[in-house]
Design a protein around this motif. Sequence first.
Motif, PDB file in Angstrom:
ATOM      1  N   TRP A 166     -42.063  57.119   9.056  1.00 38.19           N
ATOM      2  CA  TRP A 166     -42.864  56.684   7.908  1.00 38.19           C
ATOM      3  C   TRP A 166     -41.993  56.123   6.765  1.00 38.19           C
ATOM      4  O   TRP A 166     -42.370  55.144   6.104  1.00 38.19           O
ATOM      5  CB  TRP A 166     -43.715  57.851   7.392  1.00 38.19           C
ATOM      6  CG  TRP A 166     -42.903  59.026   6.894  1.00 38.19           C
ATOM      7  CD1 TRP A 166     -42.448  60.079   7.630  1.00 38.19           C
ATOM      8  CD2 TRP A 166     -42.434  59.229   5.559  1.00 38.19           C
ATOM      9  NE1 TRP A 166     -41.724  60.933   6.835  1.00 38.19           N
ATOM     10  CE2 TRP A 166     -41.715  60.445   5.553  1.00 38.19           C
ATOM     11  CE3 TRP A 166     -42.578  58.521   4.364  1.00 38.19           C
ATOM     12  CZ2 TRP A 166     -41.120  60.946   4.402  1.00 38.19           C
ATOM     13  CZ3 TRP A 166     -41.978  59.021   3.215  1.00 38.19           C
ATOM     14  CH2 TRP A 166     -41.267  60.223   3.242  1.00 38.19           C
ATOM     15  N   GLN A 176     -47.640  58.747  18.651  1.00 41.94           N
ATOM     16  CA  GLN A 176     -48.241  58.478  17.351  1.00 41.94           C
ATOM     17  C   GLN A 176     -49.407  57.510  17.470  1.00 41.94           C
ATOM     18  O   GLN A 176     -49.878  56.956  16.468  1.00 41.94           O
ATOM     19  CB  GLN A 176     -47.208  57.920  16.391  1.00 41.94           C
ATOM     20  CG  GLN A 176     -46.580  56.600  16.829  1.00 41.94           C
ATOM     21  CD  GLN A 176     -45.598  56.103  15.807  1.00 41.94           C
ATOM     22  OE1 GLN A 176     -45.976  55.526  14.790  1.00 41.94           O
ATOM     23  NE2 GLN A 176     -44.323  56.350  16.061  1.00 41.94           N
ATOM     24  N   LEU A 191     -53.023  56.119  17.506  1.00 47.41           N
ATOM     25  CA  LEU A 191     -54.259  56.554  16.850  1.00 47.41           C
ATOM     26  C   LEU A 191     -55.284  57.097  17.850  1.00 47.41           C
ATOM     27  O   LEU A 191     -55.993  58.060  17.522  1.00 47.41           O
ATOM     28  CB  LEU A 191     -54.843  55.403  16.042  1.00 47.41           C
ATOM     29  CG  LEU A 191     -54.010  54.948  14.824  1.00 47.41           C
ATOM     30  CD1 LEU A 191     -54.635  53.733  14.163  1.00 47.41           C
ATOM     31  CD2 LEU A 191     -53.855  56.080  13.820  1.00 47.41           C
ATOM     32  N   LEU A 198     -49.614  54.541  14.646  1.00 49.13           N
ATOM     33  CA  LEU A 198     -49.810  54.954  13.258  1.00 49.13           C
ATOM     34  C   LEU A 198     -48.817  54.283  12.315  1.00 49.13           C
ATOM     35  O   LEU A 198     -49.143  53.981  11.163  1.00 49.13           O
ATOM     36  CB  LEU A 198     -49.674  56.476  13.155  1.00 49.13           C
ATOM     37  CG  LEU A 198     -49.834  57.097  11.763  1.00 49.13           C
ATOM     38  CD1 LEU A 198     -51.163  56.706  11.134  1.00 49.13           C
ATOM     39  CD2 LEU A 198     -49.697  58.614  11.844  1.00 49.13           C
TER      40      LEU A 198
END
Length: 366
Positions: free
Chosen positions: A85, A161, A163, A330
Motif C-alpha cells: 500500500w 489481495q 477483491l 486491491l
Amino acid sequence: MSDLPVTTIVGAGAFVAGTLFGWTAQKTNFCTMGAVSDIVFMGDWRRFRAWMLALAVAVLGTQLLALSGLVAIGKSIYLTPNLGWAGAILGGLMFGFGMTMAGGCGNKTLVRIGGGNLKSVVVFLVLGFFSYMTLRGLIALARVELELLNLNLTSLGLASQGLPDILAKLSGMAPATARAALTGVIGGGLMVWCLRDAEFRASPRDVLGGLVIGLLVVAGWAVSGILGADEFDPAPVTSFTFVAPIGGAMQYLMSFTGATIDFGVAAVGGVILGSFLAAKASGSFQLESFTGADDMLRHMMGAALMGTGGVLAMGCTVGQGITGMSTLALSAPIALGSILFGGVVGMKYLEEGSLSAALKAVFARG
C-alpha cells in the motif's frame, strides 16, 4: 506444439500486440495524462471515458479468462498476498506528478518516440535508468525499506489481495461467484457509465481507442498465460506495463548477458513500431526537440519520478491503471487513485508555478 522456446513465442505475440497498441494509441490519441488534462482545463470527459472503457473491457475480458480457467491470473505479480500500500501511494503520486513534467506516461513516451519526438527519447533513457536503479540499483535499498510496511494478507486468512477473494472471505460466497459478481458490477458498471454519455458515443475515435486498447490488454494475458503456459519452462503471466520493461529494454540493448526479450521488452519495441507506422501513414511524423534547457530539465525530472514511482507502485497508468485493475487486485485502485491525484497536482504546478499553490488550487477546486 512448436519447437520454439516459450520466451520466443510469447515475445513474438507481445511484439504483435504491442504494435497494434502503438498504432491504436497514435491514431486515437489515447493518453491518460491528456484525458486528465482535458477534464481539468476544458471539462471534456471524452478521452477519460475512452480510458475507462478500455478498463471496463480489460476487466470483463481478463476475468472471463480467469473464470474459464484459460489463464491463471493468480500467478501474476498483482495478486500476491503482500499488499504494498505504501509503494502504491508514494509511487503513484510520484509517477502522476512526473508524467505531467515529462509530457506523458510511459506508454505515451513510447508513442511519441514513434511519432518523431526526440524529447521522449531522453525521457525513455532517464525513465529506464531510474526504473532499473529502483529495481536493482542504489534506490532499491530505499524500495526494500519501504516494502517493510507491506501488509501480508495471509495473516487475515487470504491467499491473495484479489477483491474477489476478499469478498468471498467476508460474505461466504463461493470464490467463482464473488469473481463473477464483482466483474459484472465493476466492468459492466464502467461500460454503462462510458456509453451512456451521448458526446462520447458521438466520438468514434475515442470509442474505438477504448475498445481496442482494452482488448489488447486481454490479449496480453492470453499471450502470456496460454502461449506461455509450458509445464517445464513457463513464462511469467502478465500483460501490458511500461516502466520496468523500459529498463529491461535498455539493459537488453546494452548487454545480452542476463537480459531476455520477455513480454514487456517485446511490447515496448512493438508500441514504438506501431506508433511509427501510424504516424508515417497519416503524415503526422515530425521530429521535435527541446525548446530550451528548462524544457529539458523538466522532462528529465519527470522521467526520473516516473521511473522510480512506477516501480514503487508496481506499474504505470497502463500497468496498474488497466492491467492491474483488470485482475481486480486491491493495490491497483490505490495506485491508480494516487497516479491521477499526482497528475492533477502536476498540472496545477505547471499552471501556478509552485507546489504549495498547486495544492491550494487542487483542494480549492474540491
